[in-house]
Write a protein that holds these residues in place. Structure first.
Motif, short mmCIF file in Angstrom:
data_model
loop_
_atom_site.label_atom_id
_atom_site.label_comp_id
_atom_site.label_asym_id
_atom_site.label_seq_id
_atom_site.Cartn_x
_atom_site.Cartn_y
_atom_site.Cartn_z
N LEU A 1 -3.26 16.86 -30.26
CA LEU A 1 -3.95 17.81 -31.13
C LEU A 1 -3.05 18.97 -31.52
N GLU A 2 -2.29 19.48 -30.56
CA GLU A 2 -1.36 20.58 -30.85
C GLU A 2 -0.27 20.12 -31.82
N ASP A 3 0.24 18.91 -31.63
CA ASP A 3 1.27 18.37 -32.53
C ASP A 3 0.71 18.21 -33.94
N ARG A 4 -0.49 17.71 -34.02
CA ARG A 4 -1.13 17.51 -35.33
C ARG A 4 -1.34 18.86 -36.04
N ALA A 5 -1.78 19.87 -35.32
CA ALA A 5 -1.98 21.20 -35.89
C ALA A 5 -0.64 21.79 -36.35
N ALA A 6 0.41 21.59 -35.56
CA ALA A 6 1.73 22.10 -35.94
C ALA A 6 2.24 21.42 -37.21
N LEU A 7 2.03 20.12 -37.32
CA LEU A 7 2.45 19.40 -38.52
C LEU A 7 1.66 19.86 -39.75
N LYS A 8 0.38 20.10 -39.57
CA LYS A 8 -0.45 20.59 -40.69
C LYS A 8 0.04 21.96 -41.13
N THR A 9 0.35 22.82 -40.18
CA THR A 9 0.87 24.15 -40.50
C THR A 9 2.19 24.03 -41.26
N LEU A 10 3.06 23.14 -40.81
CA LEU A 10 4.35 22.93 -41.46
C LEU A 10 4.16 22.46 -42.91
N VAL A 11 3.30 21.47 -43.11
CA VAL A 11 3.06 20.95 -44.46
C VAL A 11 2.43 22.03 -45.35
N ASP A 12 1.48 22.79 -44.81
CA ASP A 12 0.85 23.87 -45.57
C ASP A 12 1.87 24.94 -45.95
N THR A 13 2.73 25.31 -45.02
CA THR A 13 3.76 26.31 -45.29
C THR A 13 4.71 25.80 -46.36
N PHE A 14 5.17 24.57 -46.23
CA PHE A 14 6.07 23.96 -47.21
C PHE A 14 5.43 23.98 -48.60
N SER A 15 4.16 23.59 -48.67
CA SER A 15 3.45 23.54 -49.95
C SER A 15 3.26 24.93 -50.55
N ASN A 16 2.88 25.89 -49.72
CA ASN A 16 2.70 27.26 -50.21
C ASN A 16 4.01 27.84 -50.74
N LEU A 17 5.11 27.55 -50.07
CA LEU A 17 6.41 28.03 -50.55
C LEU A 17 6.81 27.35 -51.85
N ALA A 18 6.42 26.09 -52.02
CA ALA A 18 6.66 25.41 -53.29
C ALA A 18 5.84 26.06 -54.39
N ASP A 19 4.59 26.41 -54.07
CA ASP A 19 3.71 27.06 -55.05
C ASP A 19 4.33 28.35 -55.58
N THR A 20 4.99 29.09 -54.72
CA THR A 20 5.59 30.37 -55.12
C THR A 20 7.07 30.21 -55.49
N LYS A 21 7.54 28.97 -55.46
CA LYS A 21 8.93 28.63 -55.79
C LYS A 21 9.92 29.40 -54.91
N ASP A 22 9.57 29.59 -53.65
CA ASP A 22 10.43 30.28 -52.70
C ASP A 22 11.29 29.25 -51.97
N VAL A 23 12.25 28.71 -52.69
CA VAL A 23 13.12 27.66 -52.15
C VAL A 23 13.95 28.19 -50.99
N THR A 24 14.36 29.45 -51.05
CA THR A 24 15.17 30.05 -49.98
C THR A 24 14.44 29.96 -48.64
N ALA A 25 13.16 30.29 -48.63
CA ALA A 25 12.38 30.19 -47.39
C ALA A 25 12.03 28.74 -47.08
N GLN A 26 11.80 27.96 -48.12
CA GLN A 26 11.41 26.56 -47.93
C GLN A 26 12.50 25.76 -47.21
N VAL A 27 13.76 25.95 -47.60
CA VAL A 27 14.82 25.17 -46.96
C VAL A 27 15.04 25.55 -45.50
#
Length: 90
Positions: free
Chosen positions: A13-39
């Motif tokens: 469950l913790e691993d699944r939550a961490a992966l969801k957070t990672l995907v959400d963060t990646f997506s949000n950074l794409a939304d704002t085009k913050d490639v510097t933080a995304q990489v």
């Protein structure tokens, strides 16, 4: 009957939550085009490979190459919404 222990189930469950957070963060950074933080979500030696219709596409290795590819791709769009992309009119 499952042979998983409570600890294993909790870890899953913790691993699944961490992966969801990672995907959400990646997506949000794409939304704002913050490639510097995304990489920074990738290791220095990460490899990103694209697949389209089951066929291998481009492959990028390392943060610099990945960042350049993401920036180039996102430059094609004026607005990005996680799973919906609006093409910039030229």
């Amino acid at each position: 009957m499952s042979t998983s222990t409570i600890e294993q189930k909790l870890q899953a469950l913790e691993d699944r939550a961490a992966l969801k957070t990672l995907v959400d963060t990646f997506s949000n950074l794409a939304d704002t085009k913050d490639v510097t933080a995304q990489v920074l979500l990738f290791t220095e030696d990460a490899t990103v490979s694209s697949v389209s219709s089951g066929q291998p596409g481009s492959s990028f290795k390392g943060r610099k190459e990945i960042g350049d590819a993401f920036a180039g791709y996102l430059a094609n769009f004026e607005t990005v919404f996680t799973s919906t992309v609006s093409r910039r009119s030229s």
